[in-house]
Design a protein around this motif. Structure first.
Motif, PDB file in Angstrom:
ATOM      1  N   ASP A 116      43.486  33.345  40.049  1.00 12.83           N
ATOM      2  CA  ASP A 116      43.520  34.236  38.909  1.00 12.83           C
ATOM      3  C   ASP A 116      44.843  35.014  38.942  1.00 12.83           C
ATOM      4  O   ASP A 116      45.038  35.881  39.778  1.00 12.83           O
ATOM      5  CB  ASP A 116      42.325  35.214  39.017  1.00 12.83           C
ATOM      6  CG  ASP A 116      42.242  36.144  37.824  1.00 12.83           C
ATOM      7  OD1 ASP A 116      42.947  35.889  36.818  1.00 12.83           O
ATOM      8  OD2 ASP A 116      41.480  37.128  37.893  1.00 12.83           O
ATOM      9  N   TYR A 117      45.790  34.654  38.065  1.00 12.34           N
ATOM     10  CA  TYR A 117      47.102  35.306  38.071  1.00 12.34           C
ATOM     11  C   TYR A 117      47.728  35.191  36.690  1.00 12.34           C
ATOM     12  O   TYR A 117      47.392  34.287  35.926  1.00 12.34           O
ATOM     13  CB  TYR A 117      48.016  34.656  39.113  1.00 12.34           C
ATOM     14  CG  TYR A 117      48.398  33.238  38.750  1.00 12.34           C
ATOM     15  CD1 TYR A 117      47.473  32.206  38.854  1.00 12.34           C
ATOM     16  CD2 TYR A 117      49.661  32.938  38.245  1.00 12.34           C
ATOM     17  CE1 TYR A 117      47.803  30.923  38.477  1.00 12.34           C
ATOM     18  CE2 TYR A 117      49.995  31.646  37.877  1.00 12.34           C
ATOM     19  CZ  TYR A 117      49.070  30.640  37.986  1.00 12.34           C
ATOM     20  OH  TYR A 117      49.386  29.372  37.599  1.00 12.34           O
ATOM     21  N   ASP A 175      52.123  38.443  40.293  1.00 11.48           N
ATOM     22  CA  ASP A 175      50.765  38.419  40.856  1.00 11.48           C
ATOM     23  C   ASP A 175      50.725  37.459  42.042  1.00 11.48           C
ATOM     24  O   ASP A 175      49.992  37.671  42.993  1.00 11.48           O
ATOM     25  CB  ASP A 175      49.764  37.919  39.803  1.00 11.48           C
ATOM     26  CG  ASP A 175      49.531  38.956  38.708  1.00 11.48           C
ATOM     27  OD1 ASP A 175      49.901  40.126  38.920  1.00 11.48           O
ATOM     28  OD2 ASP A 175      48.994  38.580  37.653  1.00 11.48           O
ATOM     29  N   LYS A 191      49.348  36.445  47.525  1.00  9.02           N
ATOM     30  CA  LYS A 191      48.841  37.171  46.355  1.00  9.02           C
ATOM     31  C   LYS A 191      49.161  38.647  46.462  1.00  9.02           C
ATOM     32  O   LYS A 191      48.993  39.237  47.530  1.00  9.02           O
ATOM     33  CB  LYS A 191      47.328  36.996  46.270  1.00  9.02           C
ATOM     34  CG  LYS A 191      46.934  35.556  46.092  1.00  9.02           C
ATOM     35  CD  LYS A 191      45.441  35.392  46.279  1.00  9.02           C
ATOM     36  CE  LYS A 191      45.158  34.008  46.821  1.00  9.02           C
ATOM     37  NZ  LYS A 191      43.755  33.824  47.151  1.00  9.02           N
ATOM     38  N   SER A 193      48.607  42.528  46.191  1.00 12.11           N
ATOM     39  CA  SER A 193      47.408  43.357  46.297  1.00 12.11           C
ATOM     40  C   SER A 193      46.996  43.871  44.924  1.00 12.11           C
ATOM     41  O   SER A 193      47.818  44.032  44.037  1.00 12.11           O
ATOM     42  CB  SER A 193      47.675  44.569  47.190  1.00 12.11           C
ATOM     43  OG  SER A 193      47.808  44.187  48.529  1.00 12.11           O
ATOM     44  N   LEU A 194      45.697  44.123  44.824  1.00 18.07           N
ATOM     45  CA  LEU A 194      45.172  44.712  43.594  1.00 18.07           C
ATOM     46  C   LEU A 194      44.967  46.202  43.863  1.00 18.07           C
ATOM     47  O   LEU A 194      44.394  46.573  44.890  1.00 18.07           O
ATOM     48  CB  LEU A 194      43.835  44.034  43.273  1.00 18.07           C
ATOM     49  CG  LEU A 194      43.073  44.458  42.040  1.00 18.07           C
ATOM     50  CD1 LEU A 194      43.846  44.118  40.775  1.00 18.07           C
ATOM     51  CD2 LEU A 194      41.712  43.775  42.005  1.00 18.07           C
ATOM     52  N   THR A 248      36.044  40.717  44.402  1.00 24.78           N
ATOM     53  CA  THR A 248      37.378  40.156  44.174  1.00 24.78           C
ATOM     54  C   THR A 248      37.728  39.047  45.153  1.00 24.78           C
ATOM     55  O   THR A 248      38.735  38.369  44.979  1.00 24.78           O
ATOM     56  CB  THR A 248      38.456  41.242  44.334  1.00 24.78           C
ATOM     57  OG1 THR A 248      38.324  41.824  45.646  1.00 24.78           O
ATOM     58  CG2 THR A 248      38.308  42.334  43.293  1.00 24.78           C
ATOM     59  N   PRO A 281      43.565  39.205  46.858  1.00 25.32           N
ATOM     60  CA  PRO A 281      42.382  38.997  46.011  1.00 25.32           C
ATOM     61  C   PRO A 281      42.392  37.638  45.312  1.00 25.32           C
ATOM     62  O   PRO A 281      43.451  37.163  44.902  1.00 25.32           O
ATOM     63  CB  PRO A 281      42.516  40.109  44.961  1.00 25.32           C
ATOM     64  CG  PRO A 281      43.999  40.320  44.840  1.00 25.32           C
ATOM     65  CD  PRO A 281      44.584  40.036  46.200  1.00 25.32           C
ATOM     66  N   ARG A 284      41.705  38.951  39.951  1.00 22.75           N
ATOM     67  CA  ARG A 284      42.453  40.155  39.590  1.00 22.75           C
ATOM     68  C   ARG A 284      41.892  40.820  38.333  1.00 22.75           C
ATOM     69  O   ARG A 284      41.965  42.025  38.173  1.00 22.75           O
ATOM     70  CB  ARG A 284      43.919  39.830  39.298  1.00 22.75           C
ATOM     71  CG  ARG A 284      44.614  38.968  40.292  1.00 22.75           C
ATOM     72  CD  ARG A 284      46.089  38.924  39.981  1.00 22.75           C
ATOM     73  NE  ARG A 284      46.667  40.208  40.324  1.00 22.75           N
ATOM     74  CZ  ARG A 284      47.068  40.526  41.554  1.00 22.75           C
ATOM     75  NH1 ARG A 284      46.997  39.653  42.511  1.00 22.75           N
ATOM     76  NH2 ARG A 284      47.544  41.717  41.798  1.00 22.75           N
ATOM     77  N   SER A 285      41.377  39.987  37.423  1.00 28.21           N
ATOM     78  CA  SER A 285      40.885  40.553  36.164  1.00 28.21           C
ATOM     79  C   SER A 285      39.447  41.008  36.382  1.00 28.21           C
ATOM     80  O   SER A 285      38.506  40.264  36.150  1.00 28.21           O
ATOM     81  CB  SER A 285      40.972  39.517  35.046  1.00 28.21           C
ATOM     82  OG  SER A 285      40.675  38.234  35.545  1.00 28.21           O
ATOM     83  N   ILE A 310      43.022  50.173  36.698  1.00 25.41           N
ATOM     84  CA  ILE A 310      43.971  49.345  37.456  1.00 25.41           C
ATOM     85  C   ILE A 310      45.295  50.094  37.522  1.00 25.41           C
ATOM     86  O   ILE A 310      45.751  50.647  36.526  1.00 25.41           O
ATOM     87  CB  ILE A 310      44.171  47.977  36.758  1.00 25.41           C
ATOM     88  CG1 ILE A 310      42.869  47.191  36.730  1.00 25.41           C
ATOM     89  CG2 ILE A 310      45.278  47.182  37.441  1.00 25.41           C
ATOM     90  CD1 ILE A 310      42.340  46.779  38.085  1.00 25.41           C
TER      91      ILE A 310
END
Ligand SMILES: [Zn+2]
Ligand SMILES: [Zn+2]
Length: 440
Positions: A116-117, A175, A191, A193-194, A248, A281, A284-285, A310
């Protein structure tokens, strides 16, 4: 340019990319491959008349033909009535790396299928052998108009990947960073970080803000920590982070609070700002409303979060640095050595309201803080009697003001203090943060 290109191609076999790249800084709007094709065609035209008579030129046109150049192939046949034998030869500069661009893109696409990016960056680790070879090559032909193999390689992969996935290349805050390691022939995904911003309230007096590793066994697990590796079984951090890690698919987390309260203090009112960092993660969404609901349900009666959003690493720095610039309001329950009169209560308020307190580092934190005298302001204070030898105070002070010491006086290290004003001992036995006055 034509002179240099001729010299190169009569001496060695170069693919179209590697030829064009030597002239990357001349003009705009062309890929290195397009540059290479233009130069190849120009060479065929320039030396067409000599193909059948000059052995060196004949060899050069054959090499160009082997790069799938139709102009060279047809011109050679026209001039000599012979076909160029299309045996497979490998570029002497890149070892055929640029023939494999689409294979790399395909492999990366496979790796990214479930990720997810929205944005990505391509990085590459090149074998030293290739870098040195390219340096020597440029020195040999005195080339000053090229870019590096790595620049072309990562850009071309990025272009195709963007075309095929619809995701945007980004140098700033991608991302996903995709690292192509040509030394070990592995592709690695990193990835970003979120970061989730929020505020928390804490309703119990038994948990610390962050995970507290057992200092006896250094988190390995021992009798003292009941083989958990932790001094406290729960923390605000874990109560918030664990459900988010699960949602996540992150591998870990870091909790950044805007200051912290004591373990035995409640954190009430509008809550304390924090940023939760989720590392590595898969998703992300995230649905923040759902996260809030799940965290608050699981931590019910202990911790409650709100205002989730976010955020970025930048905001995290801001939150970390802001803790002494902000005002905080505390509620303190205080026991006294003697009975107190209403005159003395009034005296406390008069002598502390709007006053700058001189506070030496409290004895209880001396082991981890430098011994300094800090000026800290008491902005507002309310005191009421709640028993014969008991009062309750609501104090709004500058960030960094130690409230327990403002009350006890800490053996004269904080001046003035409740104790110094009333002339007998006062001690805070319960302290809660009831409001943080933040501007964001
Ligand atoms: Zn090449
Ligand atoms: Zn332990």
């Amino acid at each position: 340019m034509i002179e240099v290109a001729k010299k190169i191609l009569t001496e060695q076999f170069l693919c179209t990319h590697c030829l064009g790249r030597q002239f990357a800084l001349l003009g705009y709007g062309l890929s290195d491959k397009e540059r290479g094709e233009i130069i190849q065609n120009a060479l065929v035209m320039e030396y067409y008349e000599h193909i059948s008579t000059d052995e060196e030129i004949s060899q050069m046109i054959k090499n160009i033909s082997k790069c799938n150049n139709e102009v060279a192939t047809r011109s050679f046949y026209k001039a000599t009535k012979e076909k160029v034998e299309q045996d497979k030869i490998t570029c002497e500069l890149c070892d055929g790396l640029f023939d494999k661009l689409s294979d790399f893109v395909l492999e990366i696409k496979q790796l990214l299928l479930k990720e997810d990016y929205q944005s990505f960056l391509i990085g590459a680790i090149f074998p030293v052998k290739l870098i040195e070879r390219e340096d020597n090559f440029r020195a040999k032909y005195s080339i000053t108009t090229s870019e590096t193999m790595k620049e072309e390689f990562t850009r071309e992969i990025g272009k195709s990947l963007s075309n095929e996935t619809g995701k945007a290349p980004s140098f700033d805050l991608p991302d996903m960073t995709i690292i192509i390691d040509l030394q070990s022939n592995k592709i690695k995904l990193e990835k970003r970080s979120l970061y989730i911003y929020g505020r928390y309230r804490k309703y119990i007096r038994t948990i610390p803000q962050t995970r507290w590793p057992c200092w006896e066994c250094d988190s390995k697990g021992c009798k003292k920590c009941n083989f958990t590796g932790k001094m406290y079984q729960e923390s605000v951090e874990e109560l918030i982070a664990n459900p988010v890690i699960k949602i996540t698919g992150g591998t870990g987390s870091k909790f950044h609070g805007a200051g912290r309260e004591d373990i035995d203090a409640l954190m009430l009112g509008n809550g304390r700002p924090f940023v939760l960092e989720i590392q590595d993660p898969n998703i992300r969404s995230v649905n923040l409303k759902r996260i809030k609901k799940i965290v608050n349900r699981k931590a019910k009666g202990k911790v409650k979060v709100g205002q989730l959003a976010i955020t970025s690493k930048k905001k995290l720095q801001h939150i970390k640095n802001s803790s002494t610039k902000t005002k905080k309001t505390y509620r303190a329950k205080i026991s006294l050595e003697d009975e107190i009169s209403s005159e003395l209560i009034l005296k406390i308020i008069q002598e502390l309201h709007g006053v700058v307190i001189k506070q030496k580092t409290p004895q209880r934190v001396m082991h981890r803080r430098a011994n300094l005298e800090r000026p800290r302001t008491v902005y507002d204070i309310k005191v009421k009697k709640t028993g014969e030898k008991e009062i309750e105070a609501e104090i709004t002070g500058q960030g960094g003001l130690y409230i327990k010491e403002l009350i006890s006086g800490d053996d004269g290290r904080t001046l003035p203090s409740f104790s110094s004003i009333i002339g007998f001992k006062a001690k805070c036995y319960q302290l809660d943060v009831i409001r943080l006055h933040y501007e964001y």
